[in-house]
Design a protein around this motif. Structure first.
Motif, PDB file in Angstrom:
ATOM      1  N   GLU A  80       0.770  -1.372   0.164  1.00 47.53           N
ATOM      2  CA  GLU A  80      -0.189  -0.133   0.046  1.00 47.53           C
ATOM      3  C   GLU A  80       0.858   1.348  -0.099  1.00 47.53           C
ATOM      4  OE1 GLU A  80      -2.568  -0.178   3.366  1.00 47.53           O
ATOM      5  OE2 GLU A  80      -3.612  -2.023   2.831  1.00 47.53           O
ATOM      6  N   THR A  81       2.217   1.234   0.457  1.00 48.53           N
ATOM      7  CA  THR A  81       2.913   2.260   0.617  1.00 48.53           C
ATOM      8  C   THR A  81       4.264   2.330   0.090  1.00 48.53           C
ATOM      9  OG1 THR A  81       1.786   2.509   2.855  1.00 48.53           O
ATOM     10  CG2 THR A  81       3.650   3.946   2.672  1.00 48.53           C
ATOM     11  N   SER A  82       4.719   3.411  -0.335  1.00 48.87           N
ATOM     12  CA  SER A  82       6.064   3.553  -0.574  1.00 48.87           C
ATOM     13  C   SER A  82       6.615   4.766  -0.070  1.00 48.87           C
ATOM     14  CB  SER A  82       6.326   3.655  -2.231  1.00 48.87           C
ATOM     15  OG  SER A  82       7.665   3.819  -2.664  1.00 48.87           O
ATOM     16  N   VAL A  83       8.051   4.962   0.538  1.00 47.53           N
ATOM     17  CA  VAL A  83       8.524   5.749   0.717  1.00 47.53           C
ATOM     18  C   VAL A  83      10.074   5.743   0.587  1.00 47.53           C
ATOM     19  CG1 VAL A  83       8.768   4.593   3.294  1.00 47.53           C
ATOM     20  CG2 VAL A  83       9.052   7.157   3.129  1.00 47.53           C
ATOM     21  N   GLU A  84      10.651   7.068   0.498  1.00 49.95           N
ATOM     22  CA  GLU A  84      12.205   6.777   0.056  1.00 49.95           C
ATOM     23  C   GLU A  84      13.016   7.968   0.821  1.00 49.95           C
ATOM     24  OE1 GLU A  84      12.462   9.011  -4.123  1.00 49.95           O
ATOM     25  OE2 GLU A  84      11.409   7.092  -4.275  1.00 49.95           O
ATOM     26  N   ALA A  85      14.078   7.814   0.661  1.00 47.22           N
ATOM     27  CA  ALA A  85      15.233   8.888   1.125  1.00 47.22           C
ATOM     28  C   ALA A  85      16.504   8.692   0.496  1.00 47.22           C
ATOM     29  CB  ALA A  85      14.975   8.636   2.841  1.00 47.22           C
ATOM     30  N   THR A 327       4.180   1.682  10.659  1.00 51.37           N
ATOM     31  CA  THR A 327       5.547   2.295  10.528  1.00 51.37           C
ATOM     32  C   THR A 327       5.611   3.144   9.210  1.00 51.37           C
ATOM     33  OG1 THR A 327       6.587   0.853  12.092  1.00 51.37           O
ATOM     34  CG2 THR A 327       7.971   2.197  10.675  1.00 51.37           C
ATOM     35  N   LEU A 328       5.540   2.291   8.123  1.00 50.28           N
ATOM     36  CA  LEU A 328       5.443   2.939   6.628  1.00 50.28           C
ATOM     37  C   LEU A 328       4.361   3.912   6.320  1.00 50.28           C
ATOM     38  CD1 LEU A 328       6.388  -0.318   4.430  1.00 50.28           C
ATOM     39  CD2 LEU A 328       7.822   1.407   5.461  1.00 50.28           C
TER      40      LEU A 328
END
Length: 368
Positions: A80-85, A327-328
């Motif tokens: 469901e989620t995507s997060v990047e840094a 968390t995500l």
């Protein structure tokens, strides 16, 4: 074989070669013995974090631009989620394990390390090691022979310890590279690491608690990834490995020291195994130069503290899917927080920075 050496390294993988190079830079005569011969491969994610690249530069190992591909940061992906840094300073680098191994061999040979391939060590008498039918004498001996270290067992440090075992499968695919990040895809029973390597090739590594799980079994858990790889062709066979979280209370005895996975290991989920080994090699060479392995013991404990902590935290996300999903979501709501956590993971922060980041994450959990 020769009569002896100042430092004998048992194991010619990246950890052993790093130890050999670092000891040679301290002025020791160094010999490496390994029962295998190059190229030595291992199923891993093949993504070198910025700290790993910095340690390689400190050892004088030249990774060339055409050896692989730069990646700018880390991306977490679930259903469901995507997060990047992005990394805050230097970039990471995707490179085949065999290419990295050859570059380290090149450096070892250039600085005068003697390499004995196809030469297994079969024993550790009090005055050296057994190579073939002869005793090879050494002032210092380094065990760099991996997770199932014989050296660790021979010197009585292979005592029962709390450990967590998982299983990895790696395969390379040729096709259009879709990412400029190292990606971690989270599924219900596993994670898949994706590292761009250049030349239209991508490394895909599966890590799970199931020894029988293979990449083909996992695609239904990772529909986004399966979509990216739909038209890609496998360029290598699937290769397996074991990843173990294990801590040792003691990493030397007498004139024999352990390094890399032989000295304890963190789960591959951290991506920090090689960096930790290279930093240990530099610390060990410094201790050998001073003639004091207790100095290495202290440095080893300090170096392992942050990767062990991050390994435990990431394994919690693996073990508890609801915690991971929450968390995500929190990190997706505040992308800057993921950047801060990545900096903590890479050791680019102070205790105060870690405390402030923990408070922000806690607040996000309460308000998500």
């Amino acid at each position: 074989m020769g009569e002896g050496t100042g430092v004998l390294v048992i194991g010619g993988g990246p950890a052993g070669l790093a130890a050999a190079i670092a000891a040679r830079m301290e002025g020791f005569t160094v010999t490496v013995a390994d029962g295998a011969k190059p190229p030595i491969d291992k199923a891993c994610g093949e993504g070198l974090m910025p700290g790993t690249m910095a340690a390689l530069r400190q050892l004088g190992v030249a990774i060339r631009p055409h050896d692989g591909l730069v990646f700018r940061g880390v991306r977490f992906v679930d259903a469901e989620t995507s997060v990047e840094a992005n990394f805050s300073g230097a970039s990471g680098f995707g490179v085949r394990r065999t290419v990295l191994h050859q570059r380290m061999i090149d450096r070892a040979q250039k600085c005068g390390v003697r390499l004995l391939w196809n030469t297994p060590v079969t024993g550790l008498p009090t005055d050296g090691v057994v190579l073939g039918n002869a005793i090879f004498k050494a002032k210092w001996i380094i065990g760099a022979d991996g997770i199932h270290s014989r050296v660790r067992r021979w010197i009585g440090l292979d005592r029962p310890a709390r450990r967590e075992k998982r299983f990895a499968q790696r395969q390379h695919f040729r096709g259009k590279v879709w990412t400029d990040c190292m990606e971690v895809h989270w599924g219900r029973r596993a994670q898949v690491y994706v590292t761009p390597l250049g030349n239209d090739e991508t490394c895909v590594a599966l890590i799970s608690r199931d020894p029988l799980m293979r990449l083909q079994d996992a695609w239904k858990e990772f529909p986004k990834l399966a979509g990216h790889l739909h038209y890609a062709e496998p360029s290598t066979l699937e290769r397996g490995a074991v990843t173990v979280t294990r801590r040792l209370n003691q990493v030397y005895r007498g004139n024999i020291a352990l390094i890399g996975d032989a000295s304890g290991s963190v789960d591959a989920i951290t991506g920090e195994g090689l960096c930790l080994s290279f930093q240990q090699a530099i610390a060990l060479a410094d201790a050998l130069g001073s003639g004091n392995l207790e100095r290495y013991q202290r440095a080893h404990c300090q170096l392992a503290r942050r990767p062990n902590t991050m390994s435990r935290l990431l394994l919690l996300l693996d073990r508890y899917p609801s915690l991971r999903a929450r968390t995500l979501r929190c990190l997706a709501c505040e992308p800057g927080l993921f950047s801060r956590l990545l900096a903590v993971h890479l050791g680019e922060s102070s205790p105060e920075f870690l405390a402030a980041t923990s408070l922000r994450l806690g607040w996000q959990f309460l308000t998500a």
